[in-house]
Design an enzyme around this catalytic site. Sequence first.
Site, PDB file in Angstrom:
ATOM      1  N   GLY B  27     -27.098  25.062 -12.680  1.00  0.00           N
ATOM      2  CA  GLY B  27     -28.546  24.889 -12.624  1.00  0.00           C
ATOM      3  C   GLY B  27     -28.957  24.298 -11.291  1.00  0.00           C
ATOM      4  O   GLY B  27     -28.448  23.251 -10.893  1.00  0.00           O
ATOM      5  N   ARG B  62     -41.462  19.956  -6.936  1.00  0.00           N
ATOM      6  CA  ARG B  62     -40.346  19.024  -7.112  1.00  0.00           C
ATOM      7  C   ARG B  62     -39.018  19.561  -6.586  1.00  0.00           C
ATOM      8  O   ARG B  62     -38.130  18.804  -6.259  1.00  0.00           O
ATOM      9  CB  ARG B  62     -40.207  18.673  -8.595  1.00  0.00           C
ATOM     10  CG  ARG B  62     -39.943  19.882  -9.475  1.00  0.00           C
ATOM     11  CD  ARG B  62     -40.206  19.567 -10.943  1.00  0.00           C
ATOM     12  NE  ARG B  62     -39.802  20.675 -11.799  1.00  0.00           N
ATOM     13  CZ  ARG B  62     -40.500  21.790 -11.956  1.00  0.00           C
ATOM     14  NH1 ARG B  62     -41.624  21.972 -11.279  1.00  0.00           N
ATOM     15  NH2 ARG B  62     -40.068  22.741 -12.747  1.00  0.00           N
ATOM     16  N   ASP B 123     -29.391  26.731 -25.044  1.00  0.00           N
ATOM     17  CA  ASP B 123     -28.329  27.696 -25.221  1.00  0.00           C
ATOM     18  C   ASP B 123     -27.254  27.555 -24.143  1.00  0.00           C
ATOM     19  O   ASP B 123     -26.057  27.464 -24.428  1.00  0.00           O
ATOM     20  CB  ASP B 123     -28.959  29.097 -25.190  1.00  0.00           C
ATOM     21  CG  ASP B 123     -27.953  30.160 -25.500  1.00  0.00           C
ATOM     22  OD1 ASP B 123     -27.229  29.997 -26.495  1.00  0.00           O
ATOM     23  OD2 ASP B 123     -27.878  31.142 -24.729  1.00  0.00           O
ATOM     24  N   CYS B 176     -49.404  31.070 -43.957  1.00  0.00           N
ATOM     25  CA  CYS B 176     -50.767  31.043 -44.462  1.00  0.00           C
ATOM     26  C   CYS B 176     -51.624  29.983 -43.784  1.00  0.00           C
ATOM     27  O   CYS B 176     -52.836  30.093 -43.749  1.00  0.00           O
ATOM     28  CB  CYS B 176     -50.769  30.894 -45.973  1.00  0.00           C
ATOM     29  SG  CYS B 176     -50.123  32.406 -46.696  1.00  0.00           S
TER      30      CYS B 176
END
Lengths: 565, 599
Positions: B27, B62, B123, B176
């Site tokens: 990442g 950032r 994940d 509903c």
Amino acid sequence: MAPPIATTPPVLQGPSAKEKKYDRQLRLWGANGQQALESSHILLLNSGAGVVGVETLKNLVLPGTGTFTIVDEAVVCEEDLGVNFFLEQSSLGKSRGEECCRLLLELNPEVKGFHIQKTIADFVKRSDLSQYTLIILVAPVGSLDVASEVSQIAWDLRQPLIYVHSVGFYSHTSVQLPPSFPIVDTHPDPPSTQDLRLLQPWSELLAYAKTQTADLEAFSDHDHGHVPWILLLLHYLEKWKESHNGEFSVRDDKKAFREFVGSHARTDNAEGGEENYDEALTAANRALTLPTIPSDLKSLLLEEECQIPRNSSANFWLIVNAISTFIKKHSLLPLPGTVPDMKSQSKDYIALQSLYRQKSQQDISEVTSNVRALEHALNRHIPIPDAEISAFCKNAAFVKLIHGRKLIINPLKHGWNDNSITTIIEHTTTMNFVSGKPSLFPILIALYGFDSAIAAAASVRPESNNLLAAASASPGFFTLMETYIRDVFGKLDSTSEDLDEALQHTLNIAREIQRSGPGELHNISSLTGGMIAQEVIKIITKQYVPVDNCLVFDGIESASAVYRL
Amino acid sequence: MARERSMSQSLGSLSRQLKQLRVLMVGAGGIGCELLKNLVLSGFGEIHVVDLDTIDLSNLNRQFLFRHEHIKKSKAVVAKETASKFNPSVKIEAHHANIKDGHFNVAWFKTFNIVFNALDNLDARRHVNRMCLMADIPLIESGTTGFDGQVQVIRKGKSECYDCQPKPVQKSFPICTIRSTPSQPIHCIVWAKSYLLPEIFGVSEEADMDISENDDNIEEIKKLKEEALALKKIRESLFKDNFAKLIFEKVFKQDIDRLRSIEDMWKSRKPPEALDHDEIAQASAGIDPGVSRQDQTPWSVTQNHAVFVDSIRRLVSRYKIMQGGHTSPVITFDKDDEDTLDFVAAAANLRSSVFDIETKSKFEIKQMAGNIIPAIATTNAMTAGLCVLQAFKVLKGEYHKAKMVFLERSTARVINAEPLHPPNPSCVVCGNASSNVLIDPTRATLGHLVEDVLKQELGYSDDISVLHESAIIYDPDIEDNLSKKFTDLGLKSDSVITIIDDADEDPRVNLSLSINEQTLPEDKQPVILPDKVEVPRKPKQANGIKGPDSLNGNGEQQGEKRKRSASISTEPHSKKQASGKTDDALLVDDSAGGAIVLD
Ligand SMILES: [Zn+2]
């Protein structure tokens, strides 16, 4: 999820690129906060290795702080390159402020940046500091007097000042706010934001509760299990009063009352209990308190600016005055009007919601008309926006007033503000709550010792370009720190064993500082730069509550502590 | 070297060690940018960066390694280019790829000394967690949302793993509540985003809606289905001039009138008020649809009408263009797609005014509909700094000094920490046994594995399930796959399958098997365990937190997506339903959920 086949939106309809860029932070401080950030001008008075200040600026340039100015006398040396991300090989030998400024500006074209190559002492003597929104002063300044002078100027100008250390694995951030620093938009956590007026219900709420629960006993199990807990508590409060001479004492009756409510829950159903009754019992403790005027708001009401509003007063003070009038009349705050989620049928929940909303609107209109009357009396022509008044009313219970204090630059000379010696001894010897290790306060004392040792070294060799290197090279450096630290402990004037242990601990920290160079570790300065920028943003946007007023970080334990000095 | 002076003085021998280390960072977003900078300036020798993403405008507030000119380029590649400049002696490798790709296998993970997770979804986090456990490599896991952040040290056998504690479940609402009895703005937003928009411009799901037989609300569900079908009919008029009016009258008038006619529903509550299209249209005639750019304050009913009509016009013309190349175009909601956002905002607000619910600004609706998690530079800086500090403890082997660290908004402490917790003995992820399995791709079927290896050789009972990437590929009720070849099930070298023992009595811990394809001699079985495998029994459950069948602490993520069945709930505000039950729930958002999931 597969992206849609053609999603490029027509340019005309979209938000501006700026809004898109700042979208993730606008979620935290909104357009008002962003506006405040963009019109601010931050002054960085840099010294030492200079990383922590620049890392702070990085975190302020990214979210779009309007302007910054770096004051730094240093010239880039080889060591700087190893710790400072905002310098490059070609920066060697150039002005450090200029190079950092240039590379920081690459991060965000919307920000303006300036640099001044001067000593802090020189700069402060010749400049008008009132043009800056906030000042960041990085230690070691090299002269305790200069640091004190900056603090005094900021104090007189009522300008926020942040004082920072980052040395080895340790860092420290002190915040000097003006004597009266009010925050309306404190963003309280949702669970605490419930004022439901159960003990002082207004007539419509009471009437509604009565009609809704008149036949409670006869309700089917389903209906009985879906009466919102707000109505349950109102119902049983009335019942309770019937059998207690019309009285309910918050102090004495709560426990018995909860048992009384609990005894009416049906247990002969399939679930063996009722969730709405459980919720009522849980909520009873907090919901059955007499609404009080919080102390922060109270002290605001006593401020002169509130009591004698002027034509030129900030909107803030006019609204406080209007709320003060409201409180005098009702002994209550305007109702925030939000209802927590609860077990209920939609219809009942919606009805309750709109009852609360209507009452809240009614209260806000009253405050608004107070404001309008005041505006009229003061001959003000631009009305305060309704939205601003309404936001204030909804936040009234959580308005915070911080009484800023002057920085402590040199406790040996100026003491510890109005903290008693007992408090300081407590700070020094109490175990850190989080780490279960010794207090972090000795880190602060060691850093004061560090400042003082640097200042002493600087007074001997004031011409040195690299103060830190010169100081650490001096053989007596540790002794200088040690003498200072022992003097501070000496003033604590106690013979407790704990304190002696704390002294040894503080000296160990000083040794660690000496061992570190003493210089900055990029990682610690980066982390600390995040903490400082966070406080700067809170102060500039006047949102969220800033640290009040001294934050110490220990990178060895990954622990922090906050002290009010 | 002078540039490393303070580093080496503070870290001592560790600083020499750092140069020899290989680090994996998964990442390159908010935390990733900070982390990479800190790793480079802390003197780590070799850093591999994996990120699938490309740079977006909204990252630039950032993610400081990226500039405007980098938009749409690979995060991993640009991060490497920018960061390399600052320390010529560091080696950075960029992988613009998905960390779940097969070639990032256990053997590859084993080449690193430490792994940092700087991810934005559950994940991938779970995946890296499993890989690090199997490779027995320490992992520093981190995440932020707004002002909150956290750092967790994970090491097999020494600490909790990412999945030892159940993760929060996605919020969901009974169908509903969404379709008949909304009471909060979010109900109307979900209605506009997940029902109305797909019904008009996307794939209708209503036709697949199940009705469970014992449902006492069967009548209402049937009616809702009819409503949806009627809407579909209107879709045929997509290119007619009065399309927006037809939709408006259908959903804000006819459907509302029908609801209102069910007297039981409105006995003691304010019934919904249908909107009169012509009246509103007349009033909104002069309104500039450009009002949709005012996103801070809620629009009036007439403004909502203007935006509603205009956004439909925009969406229809896009639909027309898309139809050129595709038989049935699909426009799905995207928070950054102004047309769909305007449509959802206006439709949700119109519905809110029908039900006397507070309306919201477009800015607020964007956050609620788009599941936007706030993100700022400051939190990332602190979190990344804490990651490195924890890595130092791990690299020195000082697990007793390593911590779980939390950033909090409270200014009483700012940073909170607790010692590492020991592994949860009943965790179905780190409580696993793991080994390898050899398969001959030309012959091996799932049946060979289940019958010959698991039952015969390892002595499992009939009650087992086999999972691949959290999808169940075998259990006693799904026997179809037994005859299929591994390759037909998408299983190849480096795929990992998990065997779960569902036996009631004394079940074994889960077994992870990493697949190796190999041509095996004809006389040998096509599925072989090369190593001796022992699968210990599960510890007796102390407090029964988890059943043996929950892979991750909540039923929702396990196996295939649950079917959407529907029932009218009479208790739309019940907390239980809002927070967990899936049987009669409509998912608010189908992207990754969870509490702290940001980059
Ligand atoms: Zn685990």
